[in-house]
Design a protein around this motif. Sequence first.
Motif, PDB file in Angstrom:
ATOM      1  N   ILE A  67     -18.345 -27.472   8.507  1.00 55.22           N
ATOM      2  CA  ILE A  67     -17.597 -27.648   7.033  1.00 55.22           C
ATOM      3  C   ILE A  67     -16.332 -27.215   7.561  1.00 55.22           C
ATOM      4  CG2 ILE A  67     -16.913 -26.288   5.035  1.00 55.22           C
ATOM      5  CD1 ILE A  67     -19.077 -29.064   5.272  1.00 55.22           C
ATOM      6  N   SER A  68     -15.164 -27.136   7.533  1.00 51.24           N
ATOM      7  CA  SER A  68     -13.677 -27.728   8.424  1.00 51.24           C
ATOM      8  C   SER A  68     -13.029 -27.031   6.551  1.00 51.24           C
ATOM      9  CB  SER A  68     -12.654 -28.447   8.696  1.00 51.24           C
ATOM     10  OG  SER A  68     -13.544 -27.606   9.927  1.00 51.24           O
ATOM     11  N   LEU A  69     -12.557 -25.784   6.018  1.00 51.65           N
ATOM     12  CA  LEU A  69     -11.592 -25.298   4.759  1.00 51.65           C
ATOM     13  C   LEU A  69     -10.515 -25.748   4.978  1.00 51.65           C
ATOM     14  CD1 LEU A  69     -14.214 -22.944   2.975  1.00 51.65           C
ATOM     15  CD2 LEU A  69     -14.937 -24.824   2.745  1.00 51.65           C
ATOM     16  N   THR A  70     -10.092 -26.382   3.820  1.00 52.45           N
ATOM     17  CA  THR A  70      -9.048 -26.487   3.367  1.00 52.45           C
ATOM     18  C   THR A  70      -8.229 -24.764   3.570  1.00 52.45           C
ATOM     19  OG1 THR A  70      -7.760 -26.908   1.880  1.00 52.45           O
ATOM     20  CG2 THR A  70      -8.699 -28.785   2.607  1.00 52.45           C
ATOM     21  N   THR A  71      -7.223 -24.215   3.356  1.00 52.78           N
ATOM     22  CA  THR A  71      -6.169 -23.049   3.554  1.00 52.78           C
ATOM     23  C   THR A  71      -6.774 -23.002   2.140  1.00 52.78           C
ATOM     24  OG1 THR A  71      -4.971 -22.837   4.895  1.00 52.78           O
ATOM     25  CG2 THR A  71      -4.401 -21.108   3.092  1.00 52.78           C
ATOM     26  N   ASN A  72      -6.741 -24.054   1.296  1.00 53.01           N
ATOM     27  CA  ASN A  72      -7.137 -23.973  -0.774  1.00 53.01           C
ATOM     28  C   ASN A  72      -8.473 -23.431  -1.137  1.00 53.01           C
ATOM     29  OD1 ASN A  72      -6.172 -23.672  -3.308  1.00 53.01           O
ATOM     30  ND2 ASN A  72      -6.807 -26.375  -3.185  1.00 53.01           N
ATOM     31  N   GLU A  73      -8.577 -24.172  -0.205  1.00 50.25           N
ATOM     32  CA  GLU A  73     -10.574 -24.022  -0.635  1.00 50.25           C
ATOM     33  C   GLU A  73     -11.113 -22.331  -0.360  1.00 50.25           C
ATOM     34  OE1 GLU A  73     -12.257 -28.474  -0.094  1.00 50.25           O
ATOM     35  OE2 GLU A  73     -11.587 -26.943   1.950  1.00 50.25           O
ATOM     36  N   ALA A  74     -10.462 -21.732   1.157  1.00 49.67           N
ATOM     37  CA  ALA A  74     -10.555 -20.659   2.104  1.00 49.67           C
ATOM     38  C   ALA A  74     -10.331 -19.751   0.772  1.00 49.67           C
ATOM     39  CB  ALA A  74     -10.433 -20.713   3.285  1.00 49.67           C
ATOM     40  N   GLN A  75      -9.274 -19.689   0.173  1.00 51.47           N
ATOM     41  CA  GLN A  75      -9.091 -18.987  -0.469  1.00 51.47           C
ATOM     42  C   GLN A  75      -9.476 -18.502  -1.648  1.00 51.47           C
ATOM     43  OE1 GLN A  75      -4.646 -19.979  -0.649  1.00 51.47           O
ATOM     44  NE2 GLN A  75      -3.859 -18.204   1.341  1.00 51.47           N
ATOM     45  N   ALA A  76      -9.974 -19.394  -2.662  1.00 50.23           N
ATOM     46  CA  ALA A  76     -10.645 -19.364  -3.372  1.00 50.23           C
ATOM     47  C   ALA A  76     -12.311 -19.601  -2.989  1.00 50.23           C
ATOM     48  CB  ALA A  76     -11.075 -20.681  -4.073  1.00 50.23           C
ATOM     49  N   MET A  77     -12.162 -19.329  -2.350  1.00 50.40           N
ATOM     50  CA  MET A  77     -14.374 -18.738  -2.214  1.00 50.40           C
ATOM     51  C   MET A  77     -13.894 -17.755  -0.730  1.00 50.40           C
ATOM     52  SD  MET A  77     -15.377 -23.089  -0.134  1.00 50.40           S
ATOM     53  CE  MET A  77     -14.941 -24.054  -1.159  1.00 50.40           C
ATOM     54  N   ILE A  78     -13.160 -16.754  -1.062  1.00 48.82           N
ATOM     55  CA  ILE A  78     -12.900 -15.531  -0.210  1.00 48.82           C
ATOM     56  C   ILE A  78     -12.792 -14.325  -1.556  1.00 48.82           C
ATOM     57  CG2 ILE A  78     -13.206 -14.154   2.154  1.00 48.82           C
ATOM     58  CD1 ILE A  78     -14.473 -16.487   2.477  1.00 48.82           C
ATOM     59  N   GLY A  79     -13.612 -14.321  -2.388  1.00 47.98           N
ATOM     60  CA  GLY A  79     -13.208 -13.638  -2.942  1.00 47.98           C
ATOM     61  C   GLY A  79     -13.758 -12.010  -3.092  1.00 47.98           C
ATOM     62  N   HIS A  80     -12.909 -11.333  -4.047  1.00 50.92           N
ATOM     63  CA  HIS A  80     -13.820  -9.775  -3.824  1.00 50.92           C
ATOM     64  C   HIS A  80     -15.282  -9.787  -4.292  1.00 50.92           C
ATOM     65  CE1 HIS A  80     -13.038 -10.095  -8.312  1.00 50.92           C
ATOM     66  NE2 HIS A  80     -13.585  -9.300  -8.543  1.00 50.92           N
ATOM     67  N   ARG A  81     -15.897 -10.879  -5.268  1.00 53.32           N
ATOM     68  CA  ARG A  81     -17.132 -10.956  -5.206  1.00 53.32           C
ATOM     69  C   ARG A  81     -17.968 -11.120  -4.058  1.00 53.32           C
ATOM     70  NH1 ARG A  81     -18.087 -10.616 -11.060  1.00 53.32           N
ATOM     71  NH2 ARG A  81     -20.473 -10.481 -10.623  1.00 53.32           N
TER      72      ARG A  81
END
Length: 242
Positions: free
Chosen positions: A81-95
């Motif tokens: 899978i290649s995520l967009t920057t938008n997707e990566a920023q949303a998924m890699i969160g503090h939780r």
Amino acid sequence: IDDNLPTICPGSLRTIQFMLDDQPFNWDVFRVDKKSKTIAFDNLVYLSLTGTIQDSDAGNEITNNLNLSFPKLERLFLENISLTTNEAQAMIGHRLKWLYCEGSIIAASQLCKQPLRDLDTLFLIWVEEEYPDEVDDFVFLANEIFNKTDDIKYVHCEIRAANFDDSMLGIYWPYLTHLSLGFTILFEDLFEIVQNVPNLLELNMVIDYHDVNVITEATEFLTNIKKHYPTPSSSKIETLRI
């Protein structure tokens, strides 16, 4: 995903598993309010994406114009899978506590530009046969990734390749804890690699059992690993699988 599928309400979902194959994908299937640019997965804990999300260079206009939110996401599984920057920023969160990334080292490198300090576990698997054009860049990009994982307790790298590449001698992975080598390697080269992985706890490797000399070397390696190389790495190895 078929554009004719009914819209799925994202708010109640706790687990999502998508097998995407080679089909392009966007998040519009979860867009309940077509006028809104926000899709909030308020209760999602586990997300698994296997296949190919549309290449970020291709300009997925729908994805790039949407605001994704995963406030409770704890486990993320990505395969090819290649995520967009938008997707990566949303998924890699503090939780997020657990991240599995198998596929392109370039895609993994882009993903790992996000803050990883809250992770407990990181798996990175690279398969040379699937990404032969990345051989020359693998060590450089892997060094970038594994030099910023000092706050992660469990860091596992698995390399599946046809042969050992001399560039592997240039690795420096100070915070890697688990290493799996899916290729036959000379023990003299292995010692050099182990030297550059000072916190290694588990090593999985392949040897050629048809070669009597290699079996002898493997036996000696198992017997004398601490004696021959007591510091800084081998003294910490707790598990060795051949």
